[in-house]
Design a protein around this motif. Structure first.
Motif, short mmCIF file in Angstrom:
data_model
loop_
_atom_site.label_atom_id
_atom_site.label_comp_id
_atom_site.label_asym_id
_atom_site.label_seq_id
_atom_site.Cartn_x
_atom_site.Cartn_y
_atom_site.Cartn_z
N ALA A 111 24.78 69.76 16.59
CA ALA A 111 23.70 68.29 16.18
C ALA A 111 23.13 68.40 15.38
N GLU A 112 22.92 67.69 14.28
CA GLU A 112 21.91 67.00 13.62
C GLU A 112 20.74 66.99 14.34
N LEU A 113 19.69 67.48 13.67
CA LEU A 113 18.28 67.27 14.28
C LEU A 113 18.19 65.65 13.94
N THR A 114 17.75 65.01 15.72
CA THR A 114 16.59 63.62 15.75
C THR A 114 15.74 63.15 14.79
N ALA A 115 15.49 62.14 14.23
CA ALA A 115 14.46 61.94 13.86
C ALA A 115 13.40 62.95 14.09
N THR A 116 12.92 62.62 15.50
CA THR A 116 11.58 63.53 16.03
C THR A 116 11.28 64.86 15.40
N GLN A 117 12.64 65.45 15.64
CA GLN A 117 13.03 66.99 15.59
C GLN A 117 12.40 66.88 13.55
N VAL A 118 13.51 66.53 13.01
CA VAL A 118 12.86 66.33 11.70
C VAL A 118 11.03 66.38 11.39
N ALA A 119 10.57 65.36 12.41
CA ALA A 119 9.49 65.08 11.65
C ALA A 119 8.18 66.36 12.30
N PHE A 120 8.72 66.71 13.72
CA PHE A 120 7.95 68.17 14.14
C PHE A 120 8.21 69.19 13.51
N CYS A 121 9.61 69.76 12.74
CA CYS A 121 9.30 70.56 10.98
C CYS A 121 8.86 70.22 9.45
N LYS A 122 8.34 69.23 9.57
CA LYS A 122 7.84 68.60 8.80
C LYS A 122 5.90 68.93 9.09
N GLN A 123 6.16 69.10 10.59
CA GLN A 123 4.92 69.20 10.47
C GLN A 123 3.87 70.38 10.97
N LEU A 124 5.36 71.08 10.88
CA LEU A 124 4.74 73.01 10.91
C LEU A 124 5.00 73.28 9.68
N THR A 125 5.71 72.79 8.72
CA THR A 125 5.10 73.05 7.22
C THR A 125 4.72 72.90 6.98
N ALA A 126 3.97 72.36 7.38
CA ALA A 126 2.52 70.88 6.66
C ALA A 126 0.98 71.84 6.86
N ALA A 128 1.52 75.15 8.32
CA ALA A 128 1.32 76.13 7.44
C ALA A 128 0.77 76.50 5.72
N GLU A 129 1.41 75.22 5.18
CA GLU A 129 0.16 74.74 4.44
C GLU A 129 -1.07 74.42 3.90
N ASN A 130 -1.69 73.49 5.06
CA ASN A 130 -3.01 72.95 5.21
C ASN A 130 -2.84 73.23 6.67
N PRO A 131 -4.09 74.64 7.00
CA PRO A 131 -4.69 74.74 8.07
C PRO A 131 -5.24 74.14 9.12
N GLU A 132 -6.21 73.11 7.70
CA GLU A 132 -6.79 71.91 8.61
C GLU A 132 -6.12 71.00 9.14
N LEU A 133 -5.09 70.41 8.84
CA LEU A 133 -4.14 69.48 9.68
C LEU A 133 -3.89 69.79 11.25
N LEU A 134 -4.34 70.99 11.90
CA LEU A 134 -4.31 71.71 13.41
C LEU A 134 -4.58 70.54 13.76
N ASN A 135 -5.46 69.81 13.93
CA ASN A 135 -5.84 68.89 14.90
C ASN A 135 -5.21 67.61 15.29
N SER A 136 -4.81 67.31 13.77
CA SER A 136 -4.57 66.32 13.86
C SER A 136 -2.37 66.27 13.75
N THR A 137 -2.05 67.57 13.36
CA THR A 137 -0.77 68.18 13.81
C THR A 137 -0.31 68.27 15.28
N ALA A 138 -1.32 68.86 15.69
CA ALA A 138 -1.46 68.84 17.72
C ALA A 138 -1.19 67.57 18.38
N SER A 139 -1.76 66.71 18.28
CA SER A 139 -1.73 65.44 18.60
C SER A 139 -0.85 64.67 18.49
N LYS A 140 -0.26 64.54 17.55
CA LYS A 140 1.12 64.27 16.69
C LYS A 140 1.98 64.22 17.33
#
Length: 722
Positions: A111-126, A128-140
């Motif tokens: 199945a195609e990715l859900t909106a939540t899964q797409v957002a999750f993939c973007k969070q992982l990539t972001a 990886a590019e900016n580790p300072e986002l770790l806390n906010s990424t984890a909470s999101k």
């Protein structure tokens, strides 16, 4: 001509499962410490998944694999360090990929990715590019997870009614890989067997010819002798070939436990998430092999045990912190091989089992009486959780509390898998369930014996030993017979009487009271509990194919299976755990003999011995005279119980683990409450030097088991207590 992608889907699924298994284990190892080579290996697996799925135009899988690859790249380059938050994100990515691959396998599409899964993939990539986002990424990520369950392939709401598909499961593949070399060995054996069978046909023709000419040839007996030798050699050769063929075939069905255990980590994470708990699952020994038939039947008991550990064992993070524990709980699944057994241990570092709660529930359920509870050891109380309908949970949830679970586990392990289950628990320290399973149910070492003219069988893993003893060596304790085997009292019972075997016209074993010099004892064992069965004779011992009982007979708890023994005779295999349970129920209580003499005082006695059989027999003797008895498994256990409450007297063995009886006696004499209390040593050590040492450390009496007399013990105790 267009390429048919569907032809390659099954191969991709197979390879993807291997990579996902490697990724799951790798993330567990990363939590123990970052290893550059391990990170490189995980990165390669994610990269391969991305490339393979892209070639097959499986874009949803490609997107998730690509975002996972980005995160692993950041770890590999040192831009990001592994932490609990990063591990949680890695696990989520692996779980999402696992769901996608399973969906692909079932439906040949993803199945195609859900909106939540797409957002999750973007969070992982972001991240990886900016580790300072770790806390906010984890909470999101945590917020998204609670809202839409991002690891699920669909967007089912949390409050949706449960379906069969949503139930926890430990999955195993419908197909297995077989090495080409194993197939070649099998084909070679089949060829040899066919050739050998051709020789058998020739021998049959020779037999017919000899039959025709036997009367006309004067030296035909010489030809008959040669023919007999030929057919004997051919039959033996064919037996060897068939044995090897059967062994090779069974080996092909032996599979690593990882097939069912590797998915346990994800199952634990999913169930922990539903309970708002933080739990890590570690697995060791998944390479240990077990028969595929048993692996399939092991899944349900494992799920029940994991549910039990998560719901009853692991505490909420805040509660764990109050106890000084890490907020994250730990469940460990360890597999190892022990001779002909595979041993599985499921351990948690949770709250442990409350004996008081078990006692209260057992009374409310009517499983035991208050008098029974007073006489039960801590281990016997703990084992009550295996009774049908037993649960200490005060709340019925989707995970547990319905009174269904542990009795199912015991029935599956003991009755269906011919194994043994035990548990150890310590309050606020955790619980460990130990499963002992035979390597295979298809073929096992079997002893066939004769009892009262009947041929019966026992699987070898339950046999401790076979020995012949003089009938005069039997001793009478607690209204039953026993024999002393290496410092241990072992109850003795006639097998024919225990299972009510009907008499036959064949010669039978004389009763215990009849004039007979020797008794043949088959000593059976489950864990540390033993029972000596009086049998007529040992008939055979060999590896035999186990036949399962027909469906209409599977409720028979006495019989575990059947084997074919010579001339196509069917022999019943007796189920040893059932025999031990039956022996416990039918043993004489003998409590009327002297109970009135001391009933009013109800003196409290502590019995310390590492042998379960010895403890039980000594307890029966003392309870028959009205004493209240508490049991301890070794010296340290005895010392702890003696300090926790005051006893009127102590009986102890000498040879015990952790702390021996001499040391225990000396330590007790240092305690204010036991400076004048009677201490009796009961041991197989008969040397005068041992007697002297016993008296020196403070024992009031020294009784040798070889000359044990229950009346002497009771009389000695009476004198010391007066």
């Amino acid at each position: 001509m267009a390429l048919d992608i569907k032809k390659f889907i099954s191969r991709f699924v197979e390879e993807a499962k291997d990579h996902l298994g490697h990724l799951g284990k790798g993330v567990e190892e990363l939590e123990q410490g970052t290893d550059p080579e391990l990170v490189n290996s995980l990165f390669r697996s994610a990269h391969t998944l991305k490339g393979s799925s892209r070639m097959l135009k499986l874009e949803p899988i490609t997107q998730v694999a690509h975002s996972l690859e980005d995160l692993l790249s950041a770890l590999r380059d040192g831009r990001l360090t592994c932490s609990a938050e990063v591990s949680a994100l890695l696990y989520q990515a692996v779980d999402t990929l696992t769901d996608q691959v399973e969906s692909l396998e079932a439906k040949s599409e993803v199945a195609e990715l859900t909106a939540t899964q797409v957002a999750f993939c973007k969070q992982l990539t972001a991240l990886a590019e900016n580790p300072e986002l770790l806390n906010s990424t984890a909470s999101k990520s945590a917020q998204a997870e609670s809202e839409a369950s991002i690891v699920e392939p669909s967007e089912a709401k949390v409050d949706s009614p449960p379906s069969d598909q949503s139930k926890p499961a430990l999955k195993s593949a419908d197909t297995v890989r077989i090495k080409l070399s194993k197939l070649e060995e099998l084909i070679k054996l089949m060829g040899e067997l066919v050739s050998n069978h051709a020789g058998m046909r020739e021998l049959a023709a020779t037999a017919r010819q000899l039959e025709k000419t036997a009367e006309s040839k004067p030296n035909s007996h010489l030809e008959m002798q040669q023919f007999s030798r030929n057919i004997r050699e051919t039959v033996l050769a064919q037996e060897d070939l068939m044995q090897e063929l059967h062994d090779k075939t069974l080996q092909m069905r032996m599979l690593p436990l990882g097939i069912v255990l590797d998915s346990a980590s994800r199952l634990v994470r999913d169930m922990a998430r539903s309970l708002d708990k933080q739990v890590e699952c570690r697995i060791q020994g998944s390479e240990i092999e077990l028969d595929r038939q048993m692996i399939d039947q092991l899944a349900d008991p494992m799920i029940h045990l994991l549910r039990n550990a998560l719901d009853h064992g692991i505490e909420q993070p805040a509660e764990r912190e109050k106890k000084g524990k890490p907020s994250r709980g730990l469940i460990q699944i360890t597999a190892r091989q022990d001779a002909g057994w595979v041993v599985l241990e499921i351990t948690d570092d949770g709250a442990g089992l409350s004996l008081d709660a078990i006692r209260d529930k057992a009374l409310k359920k009517g499983l035991v009486t208050s008098t029974d509870l007073d006489e039960m050891s801590d281990q016997e109380v703990t084992d009550l959780i295996f009774e049908p309908g037993f649960s200490t949970s005060s709340l019925i949830t989707e995970v547990s509390g319905r009174g269904v679970g542990m009795d199912v586990v015991k029935r599956s392990i003991v009755d269906e898998l011919q194994g043994v289950i035990s548990l150890k628990t310590q309050l606020d320290k955790g619980t460990c369930f130990t499963l002992r399973l035979p390597l295979s149910l298809a073929k096992m070492r079997v002893l066939t014996i004769s009892a009262a003219g009947h041929e019966l069988g026992f699987t070898a893993q339950y046999i401790a030993e076979l020995l012949s003893v003089p009938e005069a060596s039997l001793i009478k304790v607690a209204d039953r017979n026993a024999v002393i085997i290496r410092n241990e009292f072992v109850p003795v019972v006639k097998l024919a009487d225990l299972i009510n075997l009907p008499a036959t016209n064949q010669p039978v074993q004389k009763p215990l009271g009849a004039a007979k010099k020797e008794l043949l004892l088959l000593v059976i064992r489950v864990h540390t509990e033993k029972l000596a069965l009086v049998i007529d004779e040992l008939l055979d011992e060999r590896d035999l194919v186990i036949k399962q009982l027909p469906e209409h007979l599977q409720s028979n708890t006495l019989i575990s299976g059947m084997v074919t023994s010579g001339h196509n005779r069917l022999v019943s295999l007796l189920h040893v755990p059932y025999l031990l349970a039956k022996a416990r129920k039918v043993r004489g209580t003998g409590k009327s003999e002297g109970k009135a003499a001391v009933e009013q005082e109800r003196k409290r006695i502590l019995v310390v011995d590492d042998s379960l059989n010895t403890r039980e027999i000594e307890r029966d003797v003392l309870e028959a005279w009205g004493y209240q008895v508490t049991l301890a498994e070794h010296g340290q256990d005895g010392l702890d119980k003696a300090r926790a409450e005051v006893f009127d007297a102590v009986l102890t063995d000498v040879e015990m683990p952790i702390m021996d009886g001499f040391t225990l006696t000396a330590r007790l004499r240092e305690e204010e409450n036991y400076q004048d209390k009677p201490i009796i040593i009961i041991t197989s050590r008969a040397k005068e030097s041992d007697r002297r040492r016993g008296i020196e450390v403070g024992a009031d009496a020294y009784i040798v088991k070889g000359s044990f007399d229950q009346n002497s013990l009771v009389d000695t105790l009476k004198i010391l207590l007066d």
